[in-house]
Scaffold this active site. Structure first.
Site, mmCIF file in Angstrom:
data_model
loop_
_atom_site.group_PDB
_atom_site.id
_atom_site.type_symbol
_atom_site.label_atom_id
_atom_site.label_comp_id
_atom_site.label_asym_id
_atom_site.label_seq_id
_atom_site.Cartn_x
_atom_site.Cartn_y
_atom_site.Cartn_z
ATOM 1 N N LYS A 1 0.848 -1.198 0.000
ATOM 2 C CA LYS A 1 0.000 0.000 0.000
ATOM 3 C C LYS A 1 0.878 1.240 0.000
ATOM 4 O O LYS A 1 1.472 1.594 1.015
ATOM 5 C CB LYS A 1 -0.937 0.048 1.204
ATOM 6 C CG LYS A 1 -2.051 1.079 0.935
ATOM 7 C CD LYS A 1 -2.682 1.676 2.165
ATOM 8 C CE LYS A 1 -1.919 2.795 2.779
ATOM 9 N NZ LYS A 1 -1.768 4.010 1.951
ATOM 10 N N GLY B 1 6.534 4.698 8.616
ATOM 11 C CA GLY B 1 5.730 5.918 8.682
ATOM 12 C C GLY B 1 5.881 6.557 10.043
ATOM 13 O O GLY B 1 6.872 6.345 10.748
ATOM 14 N N SER B 2 4.873 7.306 10.425
ATOM 15 C CA SER B 2 4.965 8.078 11.668
ATOM 16 C C SER B 2 4.775 7.184 12.899
ATOM 17 O O SER B 2 4.134 6.133 12.819
ATOM 18 C CB SER B 2 3.897 9.170 11.662
ATOM 19 O OG SER B 2 2.620 8.566 11.572
ATOM 20 N N THR B 3 5.286 7.633 14.012
ATOM 21 C CA THR B 3 5.131 6.890 15.265
ATOM 22 C C THR B 3 3.648 6.796 15.641
ATOM 23 O O THR B 3 3.183 5.752 16.107
ATOM 24 C CB THR B 3 5.960 7.571 16.369
ATOM 25 O OG1 THR B 3 7.340 7.430 16.004
ATOM 26 C CG2 THR B 3 5.740 6.930 17.732
ATOM 27 N N GLU C 1 9.143 0.843 11.211
ATOM 28 C CA GLU C 1 10.224 1.823 11.019
ATOM 29 C C GLU C 1 9.576 3.189 11.158
ATOM 30 O O GLU C 1 8.805 3.596 10.284
ATOM 31 C CB GLU C 1 10.832 1.701 9.615
ATOM 32 C CG GLU C 1 11.575 0.415 9.349
ATOM 33 C CD GLU C 1 12.938 0.367 10.012
ATOM 34 O OE1 GLU C 1 13.322 1.340 10.695
ATOM 35 O OE2 GLU C 1 13.600 -0.654 9.863
ATOM 36 N N CYS D 1 13.555 10.423 7.575
ATOM 37 C CA CYS D 1 13.436 9.935 8.963
ATOM 38 C C CYS D 1 14.749 10.069 9.725
ATOM 39 O O CYS D 1 14.744 10.233 10.937
ATOM 40 C CB CYS D 1 12.953 8.493 8.966
ATOM 41 S SG CYS D 1 13.972 7.417 7.974
ATOM 42 N N GLU E 1 9.295 15.511 15.845
ATOM 43 C CA GLU E 1 9.734 15.347 14.465
ATOM 44 C C GLU E 1 8.928 16.288 13.581
ATOM 45 O O GLU E 1 7.707 16.182 13.486
ATOM 46 C CB GLU E 1 9.514 13.900 14.007
ATOM 47 C CG GLU E 1 10.086 13.661 12.629
ATOM 48 C CD GLU E 1 9.766 12.285 12.076
ATOM 49 O OE1 GLU E 1 8.618 11.842 12.199
ATOM 50 O OE2 GLU E 1 10.681 11.665 11.514
#
Ligand code: NAD
Length: 489
Positions: A186, A238-240, A261, A295, A393
């Site tokens: 995706k 992606g994001s946390t 990740e 990242c 971030e």
């Protein structure tokens, strides 16, 4: 400005469907979404959006393909398919780079470098396909034989972000396919196009139907995948915040395996004895590569107090020299990915003005770049380590620079965020370099360099930067499970 090739233009004009079972299919709901060129804010094309029925169809195709053949496909055949896909990406590198350039906004030469890295990654994992071995384990009883097998997981969903669209997809597809899984990729809703082009190459390479599906869509599509009861694993970058949702979805469904990740807020540490020429060649890129949408961005620069002013001046001068523009004009920095990201970055800059001293930048680009999502590379001198621009971030071209006076102070600042993805230390003192490397809470430490990557070297995060390690031998653990077989002789 470089013009798009005829091949790229004809790809862009083609209808963008879902890729399931080696076929281009329309979405069950008929829904689609726009993908936009971030350099001018204009629509590029519409792309079919995968909904529940499509996710179910993709999972079904992948499960059938796994059971019917992929599960028993020879390692040599898996390796040959990965090598063939690498060759096709190499053949069409120019088209893929142009697609990435207008869909993501990155400079053309950087997009080409991404394609080369994708080729190298596929070749590396093609090499692993026939070396995924179990072990024979000696137990005390001589009448018992124990051995282990490393088996594919089955159906894996791979959910990726927009900052390196094709590279992030290949980081996951290459090891997952080398291990013999069936995959559902995706791509991010902001950058679905290179994944769709890749789907065509996957079919051309001869992958059996059902081994790879590509489902464009947004977070809803991702959530359908991560909640699905017949998916064995989600590999996510992606994001946390979204990573936590995926873990929760696993717990709420079939306890599928999850590797993550996630975000970073990496310290780039410069001691007074560092080779300042080498620091200078690297620093501006460690701060602003990919317009800060990286990242591992070295978004927190720490400089020993004795050299602080000198480094601030050098970084400011080099940053002023960076050229911004649309990716096809081959600038140093392209736009941010979207209006939403532009607003988010501008909000952080506004907060930064109240929390720290603005050294450089801070404005949206005007004039001929006004329609695109361009923000000047921005440097803050930040003394307060609890401020939002130091802790969070930003994922844009915004860095903080802070002096330190000794190692204890440095380490408490460097390790003082919830993230732990990457870090760097610049010094000529070899003992100090290793001492600091041991103390840093990060999955990667670069000494006297920045952003060095190789497919053979594990990559992943400490703390809230992730779970698991991609690349190298470690990624094989993410896409296999171990079975112990006991034989009573
Ligand atoms: P994001 O988390 O918003 O989206 C990533 C992907 O998740 C997209 O495909 C999105 O559609 C999907 N998604 C969104 N909501 C979902 C949900 N509820 N369930 C399942 N999937 C969902 O991240 P982004 O904005 O696309 O990318 C930026 C982030 O990615 C940054 O935090 C960056 O640090 C991180 N990143 C990490 C690495 C790494 O290797 N550690 C590499 C690149 C980017």
């Amino acid at each position: 400005m470089k013009q798009l090739s005829d091949n790229t233009k004809s790809f862009l004009q083609s209808e963008k469907r879902l890729f399931i079972n080696n076929e281009w299919v329309v979405s069950g709901s008929g829904e689609s979404f726009e993908t936009v060129n971030p350099a001018d804010g204009k629509r590029i094309c519409n792309v079919a959006k995968a909904g529940k029925a499509d996710v179910d169809a993709a999972v079904d195709a992948a499960r059938k393909a796994f059971t019917a053949g992929v599960r028993s496909m020879s390692p040599g055949k898996r390796a040959a398919l990965l090598h063939r896909l690498a060759e096709l990406i190499r053949r069409d590198m120019g088209v893929l780079a142009e697609i990435e350039c207008i869909d993501n906004g990155k400079p053309y030469k950087r997009a080409l470098a991404d394609m080369k890295s994708a080729v190298g990654h596929l070749q590396y994992y093609a090499g692993w396909a026939d070396k995924i071995e179990g072990a024979q384990i000696p137990v005390q009883d001589p009448s018992v034989l124990v051995y282990t097998r490393r088996e594919a997981l089955g159906v894996v969903a791979l959910i990726v972000p927009w900052n390196f669209p094709l590279v992030m997809a290949i980081w996951k597809l290459a090891p997952a396919l080398a291990c013999g899984n069936c995959c559902i990729l995706k791509p991010a809703q902001q950058t679905p196009l290179s994944a769709l082009y890749l789907a065509g190459l996957i079919r051309e390479a001869g992958f059996p139907a059902g081994m790879v599906q590509v489902l464009p869509g947004d977070g809803e599509t991702g959530a359908l995948l991560s909640h699905h009861n017949d998916i064995d694993k989600v590999g996510f970058t992606g994001s946390t915040a979204v990573g936590k949702k995926i873990l929760a979805a696993s717990a709420a469904s079939n306890l599928k395996k999850v590797s993550l990740e996630l975000g970073g807020k990496s310290p780039n540490i410069i001691f007074g004895d560092a080779d300042m020429q080498k620091v200078r060649e690297s620093l501006v890129w460690a701060c602003f590569f990919n317009s800060g949408q990286e990242c591992t961005l070295g978004s927190r620069v720490y400089v020993e107090a004795s050299r602080y002013d000198e480094v601030v001046d050098a970084l400011s001068a080099d940053t002023r020299g960076l050229k911004m523009g649309p990716g096809m004009s081959n600038p140093d920095l392209g736009p941010l990915i979207s209006e939403q990201q532009l607003n988010r970055v501008q909000d952080y800059i506004r907060a930064g003005r109240t929390e720290a001293d603005l050294v450089l930048g801070g404005r949206r680009q005007a004039d001929e770049l006004a329609d695109g999502y361009f923000v000047e590379p921005t440097i803050f001198a930040a003394g307060n380590q609890q401020s939002s621009i130091v802790q969070e971030e930003i994922f844009g071209p915004v860095v903080t620079i802070t002096p330190f006076s000794d190692e204890d102070e440095l380490l408490s600042m460097a390790n003082g965020t919830r993230y732990g993805l990457a870090s760097a230390v610049w010094t000529k003192d070899i003992s100090r370099a290793h001492r600091i490397a041991h103390e840093l809470q990060a999955g990667v430490v670069w000494i006297n360099g920045y952003d060095m990557f190789h497919p053979a070297v594990p990559f992943g995060g400490y703390k809230e930067s992730g779970i698991g390690r991609e690349m190298g031998r470690s990624a094989l653990d993410l896409y296999t499970q171990e079975k112990a077989v006991w034989v009573k002789l």
